[in-house]
Design a protein around this motif. Structure first.
Motif, mmCIF file in Angstrom:
data_model
loop_
_atom_site.group_PDB
_atom_site.id
_atom_site.type_symbol
_atom_site.label_atom_id
_atom_site.label_comp_id
_atom_site.label_asym_id
_atom_site.label_seq_id
_atom_site.Cartn_x
_atom_site.Cartn_y
_atom_site.Cartn_z
ATOM 1 N N GLN A 51 -9.517 14.766 22.276
ATOM 2 C CA GLN A 51 -10.546 13.818 22.688
ATOM 3 C C GLN A 51 -10.217 12.414 22.177
ATOM 4 O O GLN A 51 -10.367 11.432 22.900
ATOM 5 C CB GLN A 51 -11.919 14.260 22.157
ATOM 6 C CG GLN A 51 -13.054 13.359 22.548
ATOM 7 C CD GLN A 51 -13.300 13.334 24.036
ATOM 8 O OE1 GLN A 51 -13.037 14.303 24.731
ATOM 9 N NE2 GLN A 51 -13.793 12.229 24.539
ATOM 10 N N ARG A 54 -7.439 11.028 24.368
ATOM 11 C CA ARG A 54 -7.945 10.608 25.675
ATOM 12 C C ARG A 54 -8.679 9.280 25.588
ATOM 13 O O ARG A 54 -8.531 8.403 26.436
ATOM 14 C CB ARG A 54 -8.884 11.677 26.248
ATOM 15 C CG ARG A 54 -8.182 12.785 26.975
ATOM 16 C CD ARG A 54 -9.141 13.613 27.801
ATOM 17 N NE ARG A 54 -10.194 14.245 27.038
ATOM 18 C CZ ARG A 54 -10.102 15.421 26.447
ATOM 19 N NH1 ARG A 54 -8.991 16.103 26.547
ATOM 20 N NH2 ARG A 54 -11.104 15.927 25.781
ATOM 21 N N GLU A 55 -9.478 9.111 24.566
ATOM 22 C CA GLU A 55 -10.214 7.855 24.406
ATOM 23 C C GLU A 55 -9.279 6.694 24.092
ATOM 24 O O GLU A 55 -9.474 5.585 24.568
ATOM 25 C CB GLU A 55 -11.268 8.005 23.325
ATOM 26 C CG GLU A 55 -12.419 8.895 23.737
ATOM 27 C CD GLU A 55 -13.414 9.104 22.617
ATOM 28 O OE1 GLU A 55 -13.222 8.519 21.529
ATOM 29 O OE2 GLU A 55 -14.369 9.860 22.827
ATOM 30 N N ASN A 58 -7.302 5.549 27.335
ATOM 31 C CA ASN A 58 -8.064 5.103 28.492
ATOM 32 C C ASN A 58 -8.878 3.864 28.122
ATOM 33 O O ASN A 58 -10.042 3.969 27.753
ATOM 34 C CB ASN A 58 -8.975 6.223 28.988
ATOM 35 C CG ASN A 58 -9.646 5.864 30.285
ATOM 36 O OD1 ASN A 58 -9.395 4.811 30.862
ATOM 37 N ND2 ASN A 58 -10.511 6.742 30.746
ATOM 38 N N TRP A 60 -10.235 1.712 29.962
ATOM 39 C CA TRP A 60 -11.286 1.387 30.932
ATOM 40 C C TRP A 60 -12.430 2.383 30.904
ATOM 41 O O TRP A 60 -13.285 2.366 31.776
ATOM 42 C CB TRP A 60 -10.687 1.363 32.348
ATOM 43 C CG TRP A 60 -9.644 0.326 32.494
ATOM 44 C CD1 TRP A 60 -8.296 0.504 32.448
ATOM 45 C CD2 TRP A 60 -9.847 -1.070 32.674
ATOM 46 N NE1 TRP A 60 -7.649 -0.678 32.603
ATOM 47 C CE2 TRP A 60 -8.573 -1.676 32.743
ATOM 48 C CE3 TRP A 60 -10.973 -1.878 32.780
ATOM 49 C CZ2 TRP A 60 -8.403 -3.038 32.922
ATOM 50 C CZ3 TRP A 60 -10.798 -3.229 32.963
ATOM 51 C CH2 TRP A 60 -9.528 -3.803 33.028
ATOM 52 N N ARG A 61 -12.512 3.243 29.895
ATOM 53 C CA ARG A 61 -13.515 4.305 29.885
ATOM 54 C C ARG A 61 -14.937 3.776 29.877
ATOM 55 O O ARG A 61 -15.815 4.393 30.440
ATOM 56 C CB ARG A 61 -13.281 5.238 28.708
ATOM 57 C CG ARG A 61 -13.482 4.592 27.357
ATOM 58 C CD ARG A 61 -13.103 5.547 26.234
ATOM 59 N NE ARG A 61 -13.165 4.901 24.958
ATOM 60 C CZ ARG A 61 -12.211 4.166 24.435
ATOM 61 N NH1 ARG A 61 -11.083 4.014 25.082
ATOM 62 N NH2 ARG A 61 -12.355 3.592 23.264
ATOM 63 N N ASN A 62 -15.176 2.645 29.258
ATOM 64 C CA ASN A 62 -16.538 2.109 29.193
ATOM 65 C C ASN A 62 -16.702 0.869 30.065
ATOM 66 O O ASN A 62 -17.741 0.233 30.032
ATOM 67 C CB ASN A 62 -16.897 1.755 27.744
ATOM 68 C CG ASN A 62 -16.960 2.992 26.876
ATOM 69 O OD1 ASN A 62 -17.335 4.060 27.339
ATOM 70 N ND2 ASN A 62 -16.565 2.858 25.631
ATOM 71 N N HIS A 63 -15.709 0.534 30.831
ATOM 72 C CA HIS A 63 -15.749 -0.696 31.621
ATOM 73 C C HIS A 63 -16.857 -0.646 32.674
ATOM 74 O O HIS A 63 -17.597 -1.603 32.838
ATOM 75 C CB HIS A 63 -14.393 -0.928 32.285
ATOM 76 C CG HIS A 63 -14.319 -2.206 33.050
ATOM 77 N ND1 HIS A 63 -14.324 -3.435 32.433
ATOM 78 C CD2 HIS A 63 -14.270 -2.444 34.379
ATOM 79 C CE1 HIS A 63 -14.273 -4.376 33.360
ATOM 80 N NE2 HIS A 63 -14.232 -3.797 34.554
#
Length: 71
Positions: A51, A54-55, A58, A60-63
């Protein structure tokens, strides 16, 4: 129905090839190996380390959620 005999021959040969492939995979223990690999993959994917990776990978996960909050 002119080529019915060809279709039957192709179907029989295909069934024999598929059956022999399945028999080979059963005899060599292929399915047991795949089951072990899939369980290890699922265990890794659910691990906290995975996890975090992955965070981290990425950006753009919260974009999208930030854009929705600001509008």
């Amino acid at each position: 129905m002119k080529f019915l005999d060809w279709y039957v021959k192709i179907a029989v040969v295909s069934a024999l090839i598929g059956g022999s492939m399945e028999l080979f995979m059963i005899k060599t223990g292929f399915y047991d190996k795949v089951t072990v690999l899939e369980s290890e993959k699922r265990a890794w994917e659910n691990a906290p380390e995975a996890q975090a990776v992955r965070e981290a990978l990425n950006p753009w996960r919260n974009h999208g959620s930030e854009a929705k909050k600001s509008s």
